[in-house]
Design a protein around this motif. Structure first.
Motif, PDB file in Angstrom:
ATOM      1  N   ALA A   1      11.441 -16.100  -6.739  1.00  0.00           N
ATOM      2  CA  ALA A   1      10.863 -14.078  -7.039  1.00  0.00           C
ATOM      3  C   ALA A   1       9.805 -14.195  -6.109  1.00  0.00           C
ATOM      4  O   ALA A   1       9.945 -13.065  -5.218  1.00  0.00           O
ATOM      5  N   ALA A   2       8.893 -14.547  -7.463  1.00  0.00           N
ATOM      6  CA  ALA A   2       7.043 -14.206  -6.868  1.00  0.00           C
ATOM      7  C   ALA A   2       7.135 -14.916  -5.634  1.00  0.00           C
ATOM      8  O   ALA A   2       6.755 -14.137  -4.404  1.00  0.00           O
ATOM      9  N   LEU A   3       7.096 -15.931  -5.073  1.00  0.00           N
ATOM     10  CA  LEU A   3       6.553 -15.965  -3.278  1.00  0.00           C
ATOM     11  C   LEU A   3       7.576 -15.066  -2.742  1.00  0.00           C
ATOM     12  O   LEU A   3       7.189 -14.900  -1.543  1.00  0.00           O
ATOM     13  N   ALA A   4       8.841 -14.324  -2.846  1.00  0.00           N
ATOM     14  CA  ALA A   4       9.775 -14.124  -2.259  1.00  0.00           C
ATOM     15  C   ALA A   4       9.012 -12.877  -1.475  1.00  0.00           C
ATOM     16  O   ALA A   4       8.644 -12.091  -0.643  1.00  0.00           O
ATOM     17  N   PHE A   5       8.514 -12.097  -2.934  1.00  0.00           N
ATOM     18  CA  PHE A   5       7.843 -10.468  -2.548  1.00  0.00           C
ATOM     19  C   PHE A   5       6.419 -11.116  -2.199  1.00  0.00           C
ATOM     20  O   PHE A   5       5.874  -9.596  -1.019  1.00  0.00           O
ATOM     21  N   LEU A   6       6.070 -11.607  -2.373  1.00  0.00           N
ATOM     22  CA  LEU A   6       4.698 -12.304  -2.205  1.00  0.00           C
ATOM     23  C   LEU A   6       4.702 -12.242  -0.444  1.00  0.00           C
ATOM     24  O   LEU A   6       3.839 -11.349  -0.172  1.00  0.00           O
ATOM     25  N   GLY A   7       5.333 -13.248  -0.088  1.00  0.00           N
ATOM     26  CA  GLY A   7       5.806 -12.960   1.556  1.00  0.00           C
ATOM     27  C   GLY A   7       5.939 -11.676   2.326  1.00  0.00           C
ATOM     28  O   GLY A   7       5.575 -11.242   3.054  1.00  0.00           O
ATOM     29  N   ASP A   8       7.133 -11.399   1.192  1.00  0.00           N
ATOM     30  CA  ASP A   8       6.997 -10.151   2.178  1.00  0.00           C
ATOM     31  C   ASP A   8       6.083  -9.320   2.469  1.00  0.00           C
ATOM     32  O   ASP A   8       6.128  -8.631   3.248  1.00  0.00           O
ATOM     33  N   ALA A   9       4.953  -9.007   1.092  1.00  0.00           N
ATOM     34  CA  ALA A   9       4.042  -7.982   1.239  1.00  0.00           C
ATOM     35  C   ALA A   9       3.509  -8.264   2.079  1.00  0.00           C
ATOM     36  O   ALA A   9       2.618  -7.545   2.753  1.00  0.00           O
ATOM     37  N   LEU A  10       3.202  -9.987   2.412  1.00  0.00           N
ATOM     38  CA  LEU A  10       2.311 -10.156   3.574  1.00  0.00           C
ATOM     39  C   LEU A  10       2.725  -9.455   4.707  1.00  0.00           C
ATOM     40  O   LEU A  10       1.722  -9.174   5.633  1.00  0.00           O
ATOM     41  N   LEU A  11       4.234  -9.824   5.011  1.00  0.00           N
ATOM     42  CA  LEU A  11       4.559  -9.771   6.347  1.00  0.00           C
ATOM     43  C   LEU A  11       4.424  -8.071   6.631  1.00  0.00           C
ATOM     44  O   LEU A  11       4.798  -7.566   7.311  1.00  0.00           O
ATOM     45  N   LEU A  12       4.715  -7.175   5.542  1.00  0.00           N
ATOM     46  CA  LEU A  12       4.556  -5.793   5.926  1.00  0.00           C
ATOM     47  C   LEU A  12       3.110  -5.356   6.048  1.00  0.00           C
ATOM     48  O   LEU A  12       2.799  -4.491   7.089  1.00  0.00           O
ATOM     49  N   ALA A  13       2.350  -5.864   5.448  1.00  0.00           N
ATOM     50  CA  ALA A  13       0.975  -6.145   6.137  1.00  0.00           C
ATOM     51  C   ALA A  13       0.721  -6.004   7.233  1.00  0.00           C
ATOM     52  O   ALA A  13      -0.079  -5.476   7.826  1.00  0.00           O
ATOM     53  N   VAL A  14       0.784  -6.924   7.660  1.00  0.00           N
ATOM     54  CA  VAL A  14       0.485  -7.911   8.565  1.00  0.00           C
ATOM     55  C   VAL A  14       1.783  -6.665   9.371  1.00  0.00           C
ATOM     56  O   VAL A  14       0.781  -6.309  11.072  1.00  0.00           O
ATOM     57  N   GLY A  15       2.880  -6.069   9.679  1.00  0.00           N
ATOM     58  CA  GLY A  15       3.344  -5.142  10.167  1.00  0.00           C
ATOM     59  C   GLY A  15       2.895  -4.105  10.425  1.00  0.00           C
ATOM     60  O   GLY A  15       2.654  -3.021  11.233  1.00  0.00           O
ATOM     61  N   GLY A  16       2.245  -3.300   9.094  1.00  0.00           N
ATOM     62  CA  GLY A  16       1.213  -2.242   9.132  1.00  0.00           C
ATOM     63  C   GLY A  16       0.584  -2.334  10.570  1.00  0.00           C
ATOM     64  O   GLY A  16      -0.692  -1.199  10.633  1.00  0.00           O
ATOM     65  N   PHE A  17      -0.539  -3.678   9.766  1.00  0.00           N
ATOM     66  CA  PHE A  17      -1.711  -3.469  10.505  1.00  0.00           C
ATOM     67  C   PHE A  17      -1.540  -3.284  12.355  1.00  0.00           C
ATOM     68  O   PHE A  17      -2.552  -3.052  13.015  1.00  0.00           O
ATOM     69  N   LEU A  18      -0.341  -4.637  12.231  1.00  0.00           N
ATOM     70  CA  LEU A  18      -0.094  -4.496  13.750  1.00  0.00           C
ATOM     71  C   LEU A  18       0.867  -3.290  14.257  1.00  0.00           C
ATOM     72  O   LEU A  18      -0.048  -2.915  16.023  1.00  0.00           O
ATOM     73  N   THR A  19       1.506  -2.021  13.796  1.00  0.00           N
ATOM     74  CA  THR A  19       1.927  -0.934  14.053  1.00  0.00           C
ATOM     75  C   THR A  19       1.248   0.189  13.806  1.00  0.00           C
ATOM     76  O   THR A  19       1.499   1.451  14.056  1.00  0.00           O
TER      77      THR A  19
END
Lengths: 386, 235
Positions: free
Chosen positions: B215-233
């Motif tokens: 579950a930690a991997l899933a949440f951390l991966g999700d956080a990473l993609l959310l951060a990338v998305g926030g940076f790009l948009t």
């Protein structure tokens, strides 16, 4: 490109469709002959597997898909459909005869197993039947092709043509267990669906907490299913260790309980999204009009929000039902029953036919739920266009 | 950036729970045998490698096919894609893993196949949905100022569809991590392994560690993609 008379649609697609199945039949093994049910066995060359049935089958497997893919009106689609149906029957009959011949003089433990080529060719012909029915505008193509296929398989099975297949042998041995597993699977899935539905309805009443609920149901989806089920067992065991008295009330860390809770937790997201979407469907002007007419909030809900949002609501239910049937396959991991039990037993014994015996009904149930509920969804959208 | 905070903190908390010292204390008891830290990191590295390869294949193939399907020449394939997506979603990953087992053997390959079968179509459909949401006016304007088809795709469509594409990638990543855990049933050595083993031999702390780490991997991966998305948009 699409308008050119000899473009992709006119030549390349039928040609590819005509070549695909003969290539599969020619290059992949159709049958495996194994000394017992636990080993894969030796591949049997196509000529030996099909014998005299090879050439007629190749002809039908080339013309049927090609006619369906060519899109030459209803007549072409009809002939393609007939050729695909004939090809499917020939494939089963030919392989059944071939398998029976292979087993002559073998010890009783020997098995003739359908191999990759047979499955792929069968799937291709099924797709041809379905697409042919759609192209010849027969109603309810999905159900009709399922009916045709089941009739074919049932008829050939009753006639004893399929007796030599290892899968049939496995089915005979486990007929009662299979029926019970299907019932358990349905009970688990519908139980989880009902729990999730009740929780969603209750959560829908709590206006203030909408943001928190959104976060929660979204967060559950992030947790992998295997981890959630395992975590529930861990939490329940720890709880029982602290309060052993709960055991007296039938609370147990393993079994249907944690499976139902875990499955229901995943189903909250599609149901919750469907409910929220449905409640938001009527535009503010319509709601103002309802209020001006003096409808109570309850009347607005019953006569306006739910009918107008019925399509979205049933769409959420469809996604949740298909997910429930799939998730129930994992339930034996925490000690509950269902079709997953056969799959897990098959994996533990490395008996491929036992895996298939559990897996095929799961796939059939999911497809049936998907098409039945999408038909209801479409009907609701027609009845109450929003 | 605030949206990334919740999954990030949850992920870190779950990672802390999976540490042998913490998990041993939480799930203390007779049958408690926590996994050593180096075994846990090895499993986590395997899990990440398997999920990462699967994610790259699914995301690359799904987005490429999704872009192809939205080009004008392929509009008639849409109905077929939707039907195929519905069909692929009705195949649970466990079933695909189990079916691929006799053909592909134990370990990673059946897991990757299951991921491809289960994850490709949602990614494709998500990409098509994100690109369809680009307003026709924006496309017409780009055409009017003389951009080529390729330029319209890279300079107009993809940037405008970026939020939807990031959503699609998040789903694909979570599916990858989830299916890699299921792969433990086929003998792949991932964080699902201590879960399956823990359920079989009642090892509560191993079970808890596997659960929390996955579950930690899933949440951390999700956080990473959310951060990338926030940076790009960001505007």
């Amino acid at each position: 490109m699409t308008s050119a008379p000899f473009g992709v649609r006119a030549v390349l697609l039928p040609l590819a469709a005509a070549l695909a199945l003969p290539l599969v039949l020619g290059s992949l093994p159709l049958l495996h002959l194994a000394p017992n049910r636990l080993v894969t066995g030796a591949p049997i060359p196509v000529a030996a597997a099909l014998g005299p049935w090879l050439w007629p089958l190749l002809a039908l497997a080339a013309t049927g898909p090609a006619l369906v893919a060519s899109g030459r009106g209803r007549a072409g689609a009809w002939f393609g459909l007939l050729a695909c149906t004939g090809g499917f029957a020939l494939l089963l009959t030919g392989l059944g005869a071939g398998a029976a011949e292979l087993l002559v003089g073998q010890p009783p433990a020997a098995r003739a197993r359908l191999a990759a080529g047979a499955w792929l060719a069968g799937l291709g012909l099924c797709a041809g039947i379905f697409l042919g029915m759609r192209a010849s505008r027969l109603p309810a193509a999905g159900w009709l092709s399922a009916l045709v296929l089941l009739t074919l398989i049932g008829g050939l099975g009753a006639a004893g043509t399929l007796d030599a297949f290892s899968l049939t042998v496995e089915f005979r041995a486990r007929r009662d267990g299979l029926a019970r597993a299907i019932l358990e699977h349905l009970a688990l899935s519908s139980g989880a669906l009902i729990i999730a539905g009740l929780v969603t309805a209750a959560l829908g009443l709590w206006r203030r907490g909408r943001g928190a609920i959104d976060l929660f149901v979204g967060g559950v989806q992030v947790v992998p299913a295997v981890a959630l089920l395992g975590g529930l067992v861990a939490v329940a065991s720890a709880g029982l260790a602290l309060m052993p008295a709960l055991r007296a009330y039938g609370v147990s860390a393993l079994g249907a309980g944690p499976a139902l809770v875990g499955m229901a937790a995943y189903l909250l997201l599609p149901l919750w999204r469907g409910l929220q979407g449905a409640l938001r469907t009527p535009d503010p002007a319509t709601l103002d009009a309802a209020r001006a007419l003096g409808l109570t909030p309850r009347q607005t809900l019953a006569s306006l929000r739910l009918p107008l949002g019925a399509g979205l609501l049933i769409g959420g239910l469809r996604v949740a039902a298909v997910q429930a049937l799939g998730l129930a396959t994992l339930a034996p991991l925490v000690g509950a029953g269902g079709l997953g039990r056969l799959v897990f037993d098959g994996m533990a014994q490395f008996a491929p036919d036992l895996i298939l015996l559990g897996a095929l009904p799961v796939i059939a149930l999911s497809l049936a739920a998907e098409s039945a509920l999408s038909a209801v969804e479409a009907a609701a959208r027609r009845r109450w266009p929003s | 950036m605030r949206a990334t905070l919740a999954p990030l903190l949850l992920g870190l908390a779950l990672a802390a729970v999976s540490h042998p010292a913490v998990a041993g204390r939480l799930a203390g008891g007779a049958g408690s045998r926590p996994l050593a830290l180096d075994r846990l990191t090895e499993l986590a590295a395997n899990h990440l490698a398997l999920a990462g390869i699967g994610f790259l294949i699914v995301a690359g193939l799904g987005i490429a096919l999704g872009i192809a399907a939205t080009r004008p020449g392929f509009a008639r394939l849409r109905g077929g894609i939707d039907a195929l997506a519905a069909f692929a979603q009705s195949l649970p990953p466990v079933v695909v893993v189990a079916l691929a087992l006799p053909v592909l053997g134990f370990g990673g390959p059946p897991t990757l196949l299951a991921l491809l079968a289960y994850g490709l179509m949602p990614t494709l459909r998500g990409t098509v949905g994100a690109l369809d949401a680009v307003s026709p006016e924006a496309r017409a304007a780009a055409e009017a100022i003389g951009l080529t088809r390729r330029q319209i795709l890279t300079k107009v469509e993809i940037p405008l569809a970026a939020p939807g594409l990031i959503e699609t990638l998040r789903t694909a990543l979570i599916l990858s991590i989830s299916v890699a855990a299921v792969g433990a049933l086929a003998g792949a050595s991932t964080l699902g392994t201590p879960i399956v083993a823990g359920l079989q031999n009642q090892n509560l702390s191993g079970l808890l560690q596997g659960t929390a780490a996955t579950a930690a991997l899933a949440f951390l991966g999700d956080a990473l993609l959310l951060a990338v998305g926030g940076f790009l948009t960001r505007d």
